[in-house]
Design a protein around this motif. Sequence first.
Motif, PDB file in Angstrom:
ATOM      1  N   ILE A  85     -10.622  -7.737   7.843  1.00 35.83           N
ATOM      2  CA  ILE A  85      -9.378  -6.975   7.991  1.00 35.83           C
ATOM      3  C   ILE A  85      -9.197  -5.965   6.856  1.00 35.83           C
ATOM      4  N   TYR A  86     -10.002  -6.082   5.793  1.00 33.52           N
ATOM      5  CA  TYR A  86      -9.895  -5.157   4.659  1.00 33.52           C
ATOM      6  C   TYR A  86     -10.170  -3.718   5.083  1.00 33.52           C
ATOM      7  N   HIS A  87     -11.056  -3.522   6.087  1.00 35.72           N
ATOM      8  CA  HIS A  87     -11.443  -2.176   6.499  1.00 35.72           C
ATOM      9  C   HIS A  87     -10.374  -1.494   7.351  1.00 35.72           C
ATOM     10  N   ALA A  88      -9.288  -2.178   7.660  1.00 37.18           N
ATOM     11  CA  ALA A  88      -8.187  -1.532   8.372  1.00 37.18           C
ATOM     12  C   ALA A  88      -7.546  -0.464   7.483  1.00 37.18           C
ATOM     13  N   GLN A  89      -7.062   0.583   8.096  1.00 32.37           N
ATOM     14  CA  GLN A  89      -6.526   1.718   7.339  1.00 32.37           C
ATOM     15  C   GLN A  89      -5.313   1.319   6.511  1.00 32.37           C
ATOM     16  N   LEU A  90      -4.480   0.418   7.031  1.00 29.89           N
ATOM     17  CA  LEU A  90      -3.268   0.027   6.321  1.00 29.89           C
ATOM     18  C   LEU A  90      -3.577  -0.710   5.022  1.00 29.89           C
ATOM     19  N   ILE A  91      -4.739  -1.356   4.927  1.00 33.73           N
ATOM     20  CA  ILE A  91      -5.090  -2.129   3.727  1.00 33.73           C
ATOM     21  C   ILE A  91      -5.990  -1.329   2.805  1.00 33.73           C
ATOM     22  N   SER A  92      -7.004  -0.691   3.376  1.00 35.87           N
ATOM     23  CA  SER A  92      -7.975   0.014   2.527  1.00 35.87           C
ATOM     24  C   SER A  92      -7.361   1.196   1.793  1.00 35.87           C
ATOM     25  N   GLN A  93      -6.347   1.839   2.356  1.00 32.22           N
ATOM     26  CA  GLN A  93      -5.722   2.990   1.714  1.00 32.22           C
ATOM     27  C   GLN A  93      -4.557   2.614   0.808  1.00 32.22           C
ATOM     28  N   SER A  94      -4.240   1.334   0.690  1.00 33.95           N
ATOM     29  CA  SER A  94      -3.167   0.899  -0.206  1.00 33.95           C
ATOM     30  C   SER A  94      -3.704   0.782  -1.624  1.00 33.95           C
ATOM     31  N   SER A  95      -2.807   0.777  -2.584  1.00 32.39           N
ATOM     32  CA  SER A  95      -3.214   0.615  -3.975  1.00 32.39           C
ATOM     33  C   SER A  95      -3.701  -0.810  -4.219  1.00 32.39           C
ATOM     34  N   GLN A  96      -4.414  -0.999  -5.302  1.00 30.11           N
ATOM     35  CA  GLN A  96      -5.052  -2.290  -5.559  1.00 30.11           C
ATOM     36  C   GLN A  96      -4.027  -3.395  -5.775  1.00 30.11           C
ATOM     37  N   LYS A  97      -2.865  -3.069  -6.313  1.00 34.67           N
ATOM     38  CA  LYS A  97      -1.877  -4.095  -6.647  1.00 34.67           C
ATOM     39  C   LYS A  97      -1.198  -4.673  -5.413  1.00 34.67           C
ATOM     40  N   ILE A  98      -1.143  -3.940  -4.314  1.00 29.45           N
ATOM     41  CA  ILE A  98      -0.430  -4.418  -3.124  1.00 29.45           C
ATOM     42  C   ILE A  98      -1.384  -4.736  -1.980  1.00 29.45           C
ATOM     43  N   LYS A  99      -2.692  -4.728  -2.238  1.00 29.47           N
ATOM     44  CA  LYS A  99      -3.637  -5.036  -1.156  1.00 29.47           C
ATOM     45  C   LYS A  99      -3.462  -6.457  -0.642  1.00 29.47           C
ATOM     46  N   GLY A 100      -3.205  -7.405  -1.534  1.00 33.23           N
ATOM     47  CA  GLY A 100      -3.017  -8.785  -1.116  1.00 33.23           C
ATOM     48  C   GLY A 100      -1.794  -8.966  -0.237  1.00 33.23           C
ATOM     49  N   ASN A 142       6.122   1.648   6.674  1.00 35.14           N
ATOM     50  CA  ASN A 142       7.333   1.726   5.852  1.00 35.14           C
ATOM     51  C   ASN A 142       7.325   0.672   4.747  1.00 35.14           C
ATOM     52  N   LYS A 143       6.816  -0.494   5.077  1.00 37.71           N
ATOM     53  CA  LYS A 143       6.757  -1.556   4.075  1.00 37.71           C
ATOM     54  C   LYS A 143       5.781  -1.193   2.963  1.00 37.71           C
ATOM     55  N   ALA A 144       4.671  -0.551   3.317  1.00 35.09           N
ATOM     56  CA  ALA A 144       3.699  -0.136   2.301  1.00 35.09           C
ATOM     57  C   ALA A 144       4.301   0.896   1.360  1.00 35.09           C
ATOM     58  N   LYS A 145       5.056   1.860   1.902  1.00 36.86           N
ATOM     59  CA  LYS A 145       5.723   2.848   1.053  1.00 36.86           C
ATOM     60  C   LYS A 145       6.737   2.184   0.115  1.00 36.86           C
ATOM     61  N   GLU A 146       7.441   1.194   0.627  1.00 32.14           N
ATOM     62  CA  GLU A 146       8.423   0.499  -0.197  1.00 32.14           C
ATOM     63  C   GLU A 146       7.748  -0.260  -1.341  1.00 32.14           C
ATOM     64  N   LEU A 147       6.651  -0.925  -1.042  1.00 29.20           N
ATOM     65  CA  LEU A 147       5.923  -1.648  -2.093  1.00 29.20           C
ATOM     66  C   LEU A 147       5.321  -0.693  -3.118  1.00 29.20           C
ATOM     67  N   GLU A 148       4.850   0.460  -2.652  1.00 33.95           N
ATOM     68  CA  GLU A 148       4.296   1.451  -3.576  1.00 33.95           C
ATOM     69  C   GLU A 148       5.369   1.953  -4.536  1.00 33.95           C
ATOM     70  N   SER A 149       6.571   2.193  -4.021  1.00 34.98           N
ATOM     71  CA  SER A 149       7.656   2.669  -4.885  1.00 34.98           C
ATOM     72  C   SER A 149       8.076   1.606  -5.895  1.00 34.98           C
ATOM     73  N   GLY A 153      11.169   5.659  -9.420  1.00 36.79           N
ATOM     74  CA  GLY A 153      11.577   4.311  -9.083  1.00 36.79           C
ATOM     75  C   GLY A 153      12.461   3.726 -10.163  1.00 36.79           C
ATOM     76  N   PRO A 154      13.228   2.698  -9.848  1.00 36.06           N
ATOM     77  CA  PRO A 154      14.098   2.081 -10.856  1.00 36.06           C
ATOM     78  C   PRO A 154      13.297   1.265 -11.849  1.00 36.06           C
ATOM     79  N   LYS A 155      13.832   1.168 -13.068  1.00 38.34           N
ATOM     80  CA  LYS A 155      13.188   0.350 -14.080  1.00 38.34           C
ATOM     81  C   LYS A 155      13.361  -1.121 -13.715  1.00 38.34           C
ATOM     82  N   LYS A 156      12.327  -1.862 -13.930  1.00 36.01           N
ATOM     83  CA  LYS A 156      12.378  -3.282 -13.617  1.00 36.01           C
ATOM     84  C   LYS A 156      12.120  -4.055 -14.890  1.00 36.01           C
TER      85      LYS A 156
END
Length: 535
Positions: A342-357, A394-401, A413-416
């Motif tokens: 499933i890693y080769h799916a576009q939604l996962i492979s194009q995400s940043s490394q921190k949110i791939k999981g 939309n969820k991927a954009k939210e996680l990226e932000s 983005g807001p400071k955390k």
Amino acid sequence: MLVLYETSTGYAVFKLLDEKKLVQIENLYDEFQTFDKASSIVQLQKFYKFSTTEDAMSAATAAVEGKIGKKLKKVLKKIVAEDANEQLAVADSLLGKVIKDKFNLTCVHNTAISELMRCIRTQTNNLITEVSERENTAMSLGLAHGLSRYKLKFSGDKIDTMIIQAVSLLDDLDKELNNYIMRCREWYGWHFPELGSVVQDHAAYVKTVKKLGMRTASITMDLSDVLPADLEQRVKDAAQISMGTEISDEDIRHITGLCDQIIEMQDYRSQLFEYLRNRMAAIAPNLTVLLGELVGARLISHAGSLMSLAKHPASTIQILGAEKALFRALKKKHDTPKYGLIYHAQLISQSSQKIKGKMSRMVAAKASLSIRVDALGETDDADLGTLQRGYLENKAKELESIESGKMGGIGGGPKKFDKYQNKSQVFQYHGGNDNTMTPKVKKEPTDFFNQSPAPGKLNKLFGEEELKVENGDNGHAETTEEPPSSGKKSKKRKLVAEVEEEVAAPLEDTENVDASGGKKKKKKKVKTEAEEEEA
């Protein structure tokens, strides 16, 4: 009550003589142990025999699809004409519903009727005398084979086996094409090595080699239909200063033959991919929209079939294809893999490394729903897959932000802030901290006679506190502070004399133990002569 009993040789209609026997279904099997007991409960009214095996096959397939065959319609019409007020016991509830809607007959199906059908089956050869046992066995065997062939008969749209074969062949073609292209580059590179660095695309390289042949022909050769204008000029310039070796016409003929094979395989691969895309859109439209044709086909191929894939949970789909890494991690107690095919799916492979999981978990959950809808649903549209893909984007954009906001508010983005974590600390008690008495430091004597101290040092000595020992009431030694020098010369002389006397003969504290109390005493200071004169 009438009983409609289906056999491989025809339809039988029995008359239930004693309906009270259906109350106690636990003892109903004992009533059918012999033919005499069975004939006292049910009696054959009519038997409608199939004329050929095709009639039996059509009736069986109609029953599987929940429809009424032609033979059964004739039987039901006769029942309605003769016994319209009688209840009809059927073995299938869906068939009873269809009969009730079309012929307005009261159909009964419950646990007692199912047990009655099983009991009649044990005495079928004795109750139905129109058909011999041998004929009944032969008809049952032929009907079983025909019905199995009917169930295995697949439609043109629902062929997951063809998808498995197509994607396997596609992977094999990719491997062979890679080997052939590398062989072509290495082979022709002996003659024209500069062409490999100028033309990076494999397909354009193969077509250029086929059309060019000898590099000396590039001066008059028109390569505009293969390469763009800038690359064409670079190829011609490189051919004039090439460092490659000379080859014969026979070598060029074999090289161009290899190029023909590569071009033909590339064309066939394009056709095969288009075929796979159409099949995936027909058999699994929601999975295709969510993951893509190749990833969806590889998941189906790895699971064995679409139905087998639909039985897998989302956690299995997430790591499908990474079984070796999973078992190795479990054996060595390391971290388990987060994704497989499933890693080769576009939604996962194009995400940043921190949110791939996180994305792999969400995509696997939505993919499992899409697979079940494709395998078990009745609709052929891809509305669910489209809806889920929009949600995941939309969820991927939210996680990226959120991830960008963690880095000091970069990216808008807001400071955390860091999450508070309570860390327990254990302190050990030291008993030595109970002693509040300051340790006594023994001063080393200073030789004032051989060493002349600086004036500042004498001032420091004159300003220090002097301890005097006096006798107390309880025998303990007490220390009193003497006020600092008042500035008079007489007092200074006294202090200088006292310091000189201490340096010359330093006092040693001697401790004497009383016989009575065992307490320590200190010797009194001997008064100097200067003090006695002052007194």
